[in-house]
Design a protein around this motif. Structure first.
Motif, PDB file in Angstrom:
ATOM      1  N   GLU A  14       0.811  -1.200   0.000  1.00 52.73           N
ATOM      2  CA  GLU A  14       0.000   0.000   0.000  1.00 52.73           C
ATOM      3  C   GLU A  14       0.855   1.266   0.000  1.00 52.73           C
ATOM      4  O   GLU A  14       0.397   2.316  -0.398  1.00 52.73           O
ATOM      5  CB  GLU A  14      -0.932   0.018   1.228  1.00 52.73           C
ATOM      6  N   GLU A  15       2.088   1.173   0.474  1.00 47.01           N
ATOM      7  CA  GLU A  15       2.954   2.338   0.511  1.00 47.01           C
ATOM      8  C   GLU A  15       3.495   2.690  -0.864  1.00 47.01           C
ATOM      9  O   GLU A  15       3.801   3.835  -1.127  1.00 47.01           O
ATOM     10  CB  GLU A  15       4.127   2.100   1.469  1.00 47.01           C
ATOM     11  N   ARG A  16       3.646   1.722  -1.720  1.00 43.72           N
ATOM     12  CA  ARG A  16       4.165   1.974  -3.051  1.00 43.72           C
ATOM     13  C   ARG A  16       3.079   2.596  -3.909  1.00 43.72           C
ATOM     14  O   ARG A  16       1.915   2.292  -3.776  1.00 43.72           O
ATOM     15  CB  ARG A  16       4.652   0.671  -3.684  1.00 43.72           C
ATOM     16  N   GLY A  17       3.489   3.444  -4.824  1.00 45.89           N
ATOM     17  CA  GLY A  17       2.539   4.096  -5.702  1.00 45.89           C
ATOM     18  C   GLY A  17       1.975   3.131  -6.734  1.00 45.89           C
ATOM     19  O   GLY A  17       2.529   2.056  -7.001  1.00 45.89           O
ATOM     20  N   LEU A  18       0.872   3.522  -7.304  1.00 46.97           N
ATOM     21  CA  LEU A  18       0.217   2.700  -8.321  1.00 46.97           C
ATOM     22  C   LEU A  18       1.122   2.513  -9.533  1.00 46.97           C
ATOM     23  O   LEU A  18       1.196   1.410 -10.095  1.00 46.97           O
ATOM     24  CB  LEU A  18      -1.107   3.340  -8.735  1.00 46.97           C
ATOM     25  N   THR A  19       1.829   3.557  -9.931  1.00 46.96           N
ATOM     26  CA  THR A  19       2.725   3.465 -11.084  1.00 46.96           C
ATOM     27  C   THR A  19       3.820   2.434 -10.843  1.00 46.96           C
ATOM     28  O   THR A  19       4.125   1.630 -11.721  1.00 46.96           O
ATOM     29  CB  THR A  19       3.360   4.839 -11.377  1.00 46.96           C
ATOM     30  N   ALA A  20       4.410   2.439  -9.659  1.00 49.20           N
ATOM     31  CA  ALA A  20       5.469   1.474  -9.337  1.00 49.20           C
ATOM     32  C   ALA A  20       4.933   0.052  -9.355  1.00 49.20           C
ATOM     33  O   ALA A  20       5.603  -0.872  -9.834  1.00 49.20           O
ATOM     34  CB  ALA A  20       6.076   1.792  -7.980  1.00 49.20           C
ATOM     35  N   GLN A  21       3.727  -0.144  -8.858  1.00 46.99           N
ATOM     36  CA  GLN A  21       3.131  -1.477  -8.862  1.00 46.99           C
ATOM     37  C   GLN A  21       2.857  -1.969 -10.282  1.00 46.99           C
ATOM     38  O   GLN A  21       3.110  -3.122 -10.609  1.00 46.99           O
ATOM     39  CB  GLN A  21       1.833  -1.478  -8.055  1.00 46.99           C
ATOM     40  N   VAL A  22       2.345  -1.068 -11.127  1.00 51.37           N
ATOM     41  CA  VAL A  22       2.065  -1.445 -12.518  1.00 51.37           C
ATOM     42  C   VAL A  22       3.359  -1.758 -13.254  1.00 51.37           C
ATOM     43  O   VAL A  22       3.451  -2.743 -13.995  1.00 51.37           O
ATOM     44  CB  VAL A  22       1.274  -0.327 -13.237  1.00 51.37           C
ATOM     45  N   LEU A  23       4.389  -0.926 -13.057  1.00 47.34           N
ATOM     46  CA  LEU A  23       5.662  -1.159 -13.733  1.00 47.34           C
ATOM     47  C   LEU A  23       6.308  -2.466 -13.286  1.00 47.34           C
ATOM     48  O   LEU A  23       6.906  -3.176 -14.092  1.00 47.34           O
ATOM     49  CB  LEU A  23       6.616   0.014 -13.509  1.00 47.34           C
ATOM     50  N   ASP A  24       6.188  -2.795 -12.011  1.00 48.71           N
ATOM     51  CA  ASP A  24       6.735  -4.064 -11.542  1.00 48.71           C
ATOM     52  C   ASP A  24       5.980  -5.249 -12.127  1.00 48.71           C
ATOM     53  O   ASP A  24       6.559  -6.271 -12.452  1.00 48.71           O
ATOM     54  CB  ASP A  24       6.690  -4.143 -10.007  1.00 48.71           C
ATOM     55  N   ALA A  25       4.675  -5.102 -12.281  1.00 52.49           N
ATOM     56  CA  ALA A  25       3.861  -6.202 -12.796  1.00 52.49           C
ATOM     57  C   ALA A  25       4.053  -6.400 -14.294  1.00 52.49           C
ATOM     58  O   ALA A  25       3.861  -7.500 -14.803  1.00 52.49           O
ATOM     59  CB  ALA A  25       2.387  -5.948 -12.496  1.00 52.49           C
ATOM     60  N   THR A  26       4.431  -5.353 -15.014  1.00 52.94           N
ATOM     61  CA  THR A  26       4.542  -5.463 -16.464  1.00 52.94           C
ATOM     62  C   THR A  26       5.975  -5.423 -16.974  1.00 52.94           C
ATOM     63  O   THR A  26       6.195  -5.282 -18.165  1.00 52.94           O
ATOM     64  CB  THR A  26       3.755  -4.323 -17.141  1.00 52.94           C
ATOM     65  N   SER A  27       6.922  -5.509 -16.084  1.00 52.71           N
ATOM     66  CA  SER A  27       8.313  -5.443 -16.553  1.00 52.71           C
ATOM     67  C   SER A  27       8.680  -6.724 -17.288  1.00 52.71           C
ATOM     68  O   SER A  27       8.256  -7.814 -16.931  1.00 52.71           O
ATOM     69  CB  SER A  27       9.265  -5.191 -15.380  1.00 52.71           C
ATOM     70  N   LEU A  28       9.458  -6.566 -18.338  1.00 52.01           N
ATOM     71  CA  LEU A  28       9.889  -7.682 -19.165  1.00 52.01           C
ATOM     72  C   LEU A  28      11.355  -7.975 -18.886  1.00 52.01           C
ATOM     73  O   LEU A  28      12.117  -7.073 -18.542  1.00 52.01           O
ATOM     74  CB  LEU A  28       9.716  -7.336 -20.648  1.00 52.01           C
ATOM     75  N   SER A  29      11.734  -9.212 -19.081  1.00 55.59           N
ATOM     76  CA  SER A  29      13.142  -9.548 -18.928  1.00 55.59           C
ATOM     77  C   SER A  29      13.927  -8.960 -20.101  1.00 55.59           C
ATOM     78  O   SER A  29      13.365  -8.593 -21.133  1.00 55.59           O
ATOM     79  CB  SER A  29      13.323 -11.065 -18.887  1.00 55.59           C
ATOM     80  N   PHE A  30      15.236  -8.878 -19.934  1.00 59.09           N
ATOM     81  CA  PHE A  30      16.067  -8.299 -20.995  1.00 59.09           C
ATOM     82  C   PHE A  30      15.963  -9.124 -22.271  1.00 59.09           C
ATOM     83  O   PHE A  30      15.890  -8.566 -23.365  1.00 59.09           O
ATOM     84  CB  PHE A  30      17.526  -8.200 -20.533  1.00 59.09           C
ATOM     85  N   ASN A  31      15.952 -10.449 -22.150  1.00 60.19           N
ATOM     86  CA  ASN A  31      15.852 -11.304 -23.344  1.00 60.19           C
ATOM     87  C   ASN A  31      14.529 -11.083 -24.073  1.00 60.19           C
ATOM     88  O   ASN A  31      14.499 -11.040 -25.303  1.00 60.19           O
ATOM     89  CB  ASN A  31      16.002 -12.776 -22.958  1.00 60.19           C
ATOM     90  N   THR A  32      13.447 -10.941 -23.320  1.00 58.48           N
ATOM     91  CA  THR A  32      12.145 -10.690 -23.946  1.00 58.48           C
ATOM     92  C   THR A  32      12.135  -9.334 -24.633  1.00 58.48           C
ATOM     93  O   THR A  32      11.644  -9.196 -25.756  1.00 58.48           O
ATOM     94  CB  THR A  32      11.026 -10.748 -22.893  1.00 58.48           C
TER      95      THR A  32
END
Length: 159
Positions: A14-32
């Motif tokens: 809950e302390e993390r912002g919505l943007t940080a949560q979305v970016l963590d959930a949608t981050s891709l690996s370097f190979n991808t």
């Protein structure tokens, strides 16, 4: 386990912002990211070459303009996979690239306008050439001292 570690260290979700949560959930690996960059870039080149090949058909000028412009847009969008769309947009509109970016985007629109609304074949070809030049100048801005080398090369050829 990671969630427990965050709660115990005081970094609850809950302390993390919505943007940080979305970016963590949608981050891709370097190979991808690299694979999608290559796929998008190759599709862009394919569209540009296909558009050039379609130029000599009866209604080929419209197809040429559309495919060439889509190819350039796909090639430009491919770099979003490497650095992310927000960072890409920020870099595109930095002062060193601003003129090339505006000219490039303007040429995308003007190429399609010349073909579909103004019905001027020569103007469409001119805007496609300007697309190529502005994309090249934009791309050179990412290589240190590349623009200076091109300017020196061209000035030595002209003098």
């Amino acid at each position: 386990m990671e969630k427990l570690r965050r709660v115990l260290s005081g970094q609850d979700e809950e302390e993390r912002g919505l943007t940080a949560q979305v970016l963590d959930a949608t981050s891709l690996s370097f190979n991808t990211r690299l694979k999608w960059f290559v796929i998008c870039f190759v599709c862009g080149i394919f569209c540009s070459v296909l558009g050039t090949g379609l130029l000599w058909l009866p209604q080929g000028m419209k197809l040429f303009a559309v495919f060439y412009t889509l190819g350039n847009i796909a090639a430009l969008a491919s770099t979003c996979f490497l650095m992310g769309p927000v960072k890409q947009l920020k870099k595109m509109f930095e002062t060193t690239r601003l003129l090339a970016t505006i000219l490039m985007l303007l040429c995308f629109v003007l190429t399609l306008c010349a073909v579909f609304w103004w019905h001027k074949r020569g103007l469409a070809v001119l805007f496609c050439i300007l697309q190529f030049v502005s994309m090249t100048w934009y791309s050179l801005s990412y290589i240190p001292y590349a623009r200076d080398a091109v300017i020196k090369c061209c000035s030595s050829l002209l003098s």
